[in-house]
Design a protein around this motif. Structure first.
Motif, short mmCIF file in Angstrom:
data_model
loop_
_atom_site.label_atom_id
_atom_site.label_comp_id
_atom_site.label_asym_id
_atom_site.label_seq_id
_atom_site.Cartn_x
_atom_site.Cartn_y
_atom_site.Cartn_z
N VAL A 1 -22.07 19.46 -6.15
CA VAL A 1 -20.97 19.75 -5.21
C VAL A 1 -21.25 21.09 -4.52
O VAL A 1 -21.17 21.21 -3.29
CB VAL A 1 -19.61 19.80 -5.94
CG1 VAL A 1 -18.50 20.22 -4.99
CG2 VAL A 1 -19.31 18.44 -6.58
N GLU A 2 -21.63 22.09 -5.33
CA GLU A 2 -21.88 23.44 -4.77
C GLU A 2 -22.91 23.41 -3.65
O GLU A 2 -22.82 24.14 -2.67
CB GLU A 2 -22.40 24.37 -5.89
CG GLU A 2 -21.39 24.68 -6.97
CD GLU A 2 -22.01 25.47 -8.11
OE1 GLU A 2 -23.21 25.79 -8.06
OE2 GLU A 2 -21.28 25.76 -9.08
N ILE A 3 -23.91 22.55 -3.82
CA ILE A 3 -25.02 22.49 -2.85
C ILE A 3 -24.52 22.15 -1.44
O ILE A 3 -25.02 22.68 -0.45
CB ILE A 3 -26.09 21.48 -3.36
CG1 ILE A 3 -27.40 21.60 -2.59
CG2 ILE A 3 -25.59 20.05 -3.29
CD1 ILE A 3 -28.54 20.77 -3.21
N ALA B 1 -22.89 25.25 0.13
CA ALA B 1 -23.91 26.18 0.62
C ALA B 1 -24.54 25.65 1.90
O ALA B 1 -24.73 26.40 2.88
CB ALA B 1 -24.98 26.38 -0.46
N ALA B 2 -24.83 24.35 1.92
CA ALA B 2 -25.45 23.75 3.12
C ALA B 2 -24.53 23.91 4.32
O ALA B 2 -24.98 24.25 5.42
CB ALA B 2 -25.74 22.27 2.86
N ARG B 3 -23.24 23.72 4.12
CA ARG B 3 -22.27 23.84 5.22
C ARG B 3 -22.13 25.28 5.71
O ARG B 3 -21.78 25.53 6.86
CB ARG B 3 -20.91 23.32 4.75
CG ARG B 3 -20.72 21.86 5.08
CD ARG B 3 -20.34 21.76 6.56
NE ARG B 3 -20.44 20.40 7.06
CZ ARG B 3 -21.37 19.99 7.91
NH1 ARG B 3 -22.32 20.79 8.33
NH2 ARG B 3 -21.36 18.77 8.36
N ARG B 4 -22.38 26.23 4.80
CA ARG B 4 -22.31 27.65 5.20
C ARG B 4 -23.61 28.13 5.83
O ARG B 4 -23.73 29.28 6.20
CB ARG B 4 -22.00 28.53 3.98
CG ARG B 4 -20.58 28.45 3.46
CD ARG B 4 -20.27 29.60 2.51
NE ARG B 4 -21.13 29.56 1.33
CZ ARG B 4 -20.77 29.04 0.15
NH1 ARG B 4 -19.58 28.49 0.01
NH2 ARG B 4 -21.60 29.05 -0.86
N VAL C 1 -24.10 11.39 0.97
CA VAL C 1 -24.48 12.63 1.67
C VAL C 1 -23.91 12.63 3.09
O VAL C 1 -23.34 13.63 3.55
CB VAL C 1 -26.03 12.80 1.68
CG1 VAL C 1 -26.45 13.95 2.60
CG2 VAL C 1 -26.54 13.05 0.26
N THR C 2 -24.02 11.50 3.76
CA THR C 2 -23.50 11.41 5.14
C THR C 2 -21.99 11.67 5.15
O THR C 2 -21.48 12.44 5.96
CB THR C 2 -23.79 9.99 5.71
OG1 THR C 2 -25.18 9.76 5.61
CG2 THR C 2 -23.34 9.86 7.16
N ASP C 3 -21.28 11.05 4.21
CA ASP C 3 -19.82 11.19 4.17
C ASP C 3 -19.41 12.62 3.77
O ASP C 3 -18.51 13.20 4.37
CB ASP C 3 -19.23 10.16 3.20
CG ASP C 3 -17.78 9.87 3.53
OD1 ASP C 3 -17.51 9.43 4.67
OD2 ASP C 3 -16.90 10.13 2.68
N MET C 4 -20.09 13.18 2.75
CA MET C 4 -19.77 14.55 2.32
C MET C 4 -19.91 15.52 3.48
O MET C 4 -19.04 16.36 3.73
CB MET C 4 -20.72 15.00 1.20
CG MET C 4 -20.33 14.64 -0.20
SD MET C 4 -18.80 15.40 -0.77
CE MET C 4 -19.30 17.04 -1.27
N LEU C 5 -21.03 15.42 4.20
CA LEU C 5 -21.27 16.40 5.27
C LEU C 5 -20.29 16.18 6.44
O LEU C 5 -19.91 17.13 7.12
CB LEU C 5 -22.73 16.32 5.75
CG LEU C 5 -23.74 16.83 4.71
CD1 LEU C 5 -25.16 16.57 5.18
CD2 LEU C 5 -23.55 18.32 4.41
N ALA C 6 -19.85 14.94 6.61
CA ALA C 6 -18.87 14.67 7.69
C ALA C 6 -17.49 15.19 7.30
O ALA C 6 -16.75 15.69 8.15
CB ALA C 6 -18.82 13.17 7.97
N LYS C 7 -17.13 15.05 6.03
CA LYS C 7 -15.75 15.37 5.62
C LYS C 7 -15.56 16.81 5.15
O LYS C 7 -14.44 17.32 5.20
CB LYS C 7 -15.34 14.46 4.45
CG LYS C 7 -15.45 12.97 4.72
CD LYS C 7 -14.13 12.41 5.23
CE LYS C 7 -14.20 10.95 5.63
NZ LYS C 7 -14.60 10.07 4.54
N LEU C 8 -16.62 17.42 4.64
CA LEU C 8 -16.47 18.75 4.05
C LEU C 8 -16.05 19.74 5.13
O LEU C 8 -16.75 19.87 6.15
CB LEU C 8 -17.79 19.18 3.44
CG LEU C 8 -17.75 20.37 2.50
CD1 LEU C 8 -16.92 20.06 1.26
CD2 LEU C 8 -19.16 20.74 2.09
N PRO C 9 -14.93 20.45 4.92
CA PRO C 9 -14.55 21.44 5.92
C PRO C 9 -15.68 22.46 6.07
O PRO C 9 -16.30 22.83 5.08
CB PRO C 9 -13.30 22.08 5.34
CG PRO C 9 -12.92 21.29 4.14
CD PRO C 9 -14.08 20.43 3.75
#
Ligand code: AKB
Length: 320
Positions: free
Chosen positions: A188-190, A193-196, A304-312
């Motif tokens: 989850v943490e990864i 970090a990727a989004r930041r 991965v696609t959904d996480m990156l789309a939904k993660l604020p």
């Protein structure tokens, strides 16, 4: 299943399971409980919330009887890494909480959902395609409480007729509530970090392969097992379930297919690495598929696609 109590409702699984059950049964039918003051707004605004410490038998009894509860999703527990740092507390919360829940369920005629974990296995368990019924000699206090919990739930079913059911969850990945103190939390943490736009420093080594599951599948598993016909349920508790397995290196590569500049490095935490090394790489979930129709929906790519789309999109920690 129409007067539901969720313990540990503010946790990673609880916060999404509560919302899913409220959608199905109506907000007022699903009582969320936990030890947060105040509870997260989404939980507080969509239905009732009560402060509850599961180690307090009297408080639990009062809540179940006052709200005429007939089903308990008992999620309150310490996760593997934090449990290993506080083994006595882990026994008190994980086993004390479960024995209270089972006793209250016995006296008030409730069904119980109990989440076990891949942590219920140990280093002597076959690591690949781990069978449903196999050697279980966990070496962590978390695993010992999970295996004891599976056995105790089956005991309450056979001895007292309490309708206890449960699964062995792998690492859970979600974007709503963060996990707290698990060995699989890196997955989850990864994403944060990727989004930041930061390099992620992973506490497990690049090849540590473990089973994982995206939260919508984990929520569906709990609900569909509790809704399943009782007849075909031979095992009832500790069903192996999985959706995908990967290593930190493979997850980083999957994220890089969306964010090519994403970087990972490794700063291994010996405690969590030792825990991960004692768990299976991938379990065989064919018994759950056969007995109650378990079927995951999300693969690694889809997750991965959904996480990156939904993660604020998080703000950078510093200097933004
Ligand atoms: C943990 O890492 O402790 C949990 C689990 C796999 O049970 N996520």
């Amino acid at each position: 299943m129409n007067r539901i109590l969720i313990t540990g409702a503010t946790g990673q699984l609880g916060s999404e399971l509560t919302m899913a059950l409220r959608k199905i049964h109506g907000g007022q039918q699903v009582l969320a409980s936990g030890r947060s003051h105040p509870p997260p707004p989404a939980l507080a605004e969509s239905g009732p919330f009560v402060y509850l410490d599961v180690t307090d038998h009297r408080a639990l009894t009062e809540v179940v009887s006052h709200h005429r509860i007939n089903t308990i999703f008992h999620l309150a527990a310490l996760l593997s890494a934090v449990a290993e740092a506080h083994p006595q507390l882990a026994w008190q919360v994980n086993m004390g909480g479960l024995t209270n829940v089972l006793e209250v369920a016995r006296c008030h005629g409730c069904a119980v959902f109990f989440p076990s974990s891949i942590g219920a296995f140990g280093p002597t368990t076959p690591q690949d395609h781990t069978p449903q019924d196999t050697l279980q000699q966990p070496t962590t206090i978390y695993g010992i409480t999970k295996l004891s919990g599976e056995l105790l739930c089956n005991y309450y079913f056979h001895r007292f007729g309490v309708d206890c059911r449960g699964v062995r969850y792998p690492g859970l990945i979600s974007y709503v509530a963060r996990p707290g103190g698990g060995t699989t939390d890196y997955a989850v943490e990864i994403f944060h970090a990727a989004r930041r736009g930061e390099t992620y420093s992973c506490f497990l080594g690049p090849d540590s392969r473990l089973d994982m599951m995206y939260m919508p599948d984990a929520v569906r598993a709990a609900i569909s097992l509790m809704e399943a016909e009782s007849g075909p349920l031979v095992h009832r508790n500790g069903y192996n379930i999985t959706a995908m397995n990967f290593s930190p290196g493979e997850l980083a590569a999957a994220i890089r297919r969306h964010i090519p500049t994403f970087k990972i490095d490794y700063s291994i935490d010996p405690l969590r690495q030792a825990i991960a090394n004692s768990w299976p790489h991938c379990v065989d979930d064919s018994v759950a598929r056969r007995e109650w129709g378990w079927q995951p929906h999300f693969s690694l790519e889809e997750m991965v696609t959904d996480m990156l789309a939904k993660l604020p999109r998080d703000r950078k920690k510093k200097g933004e």
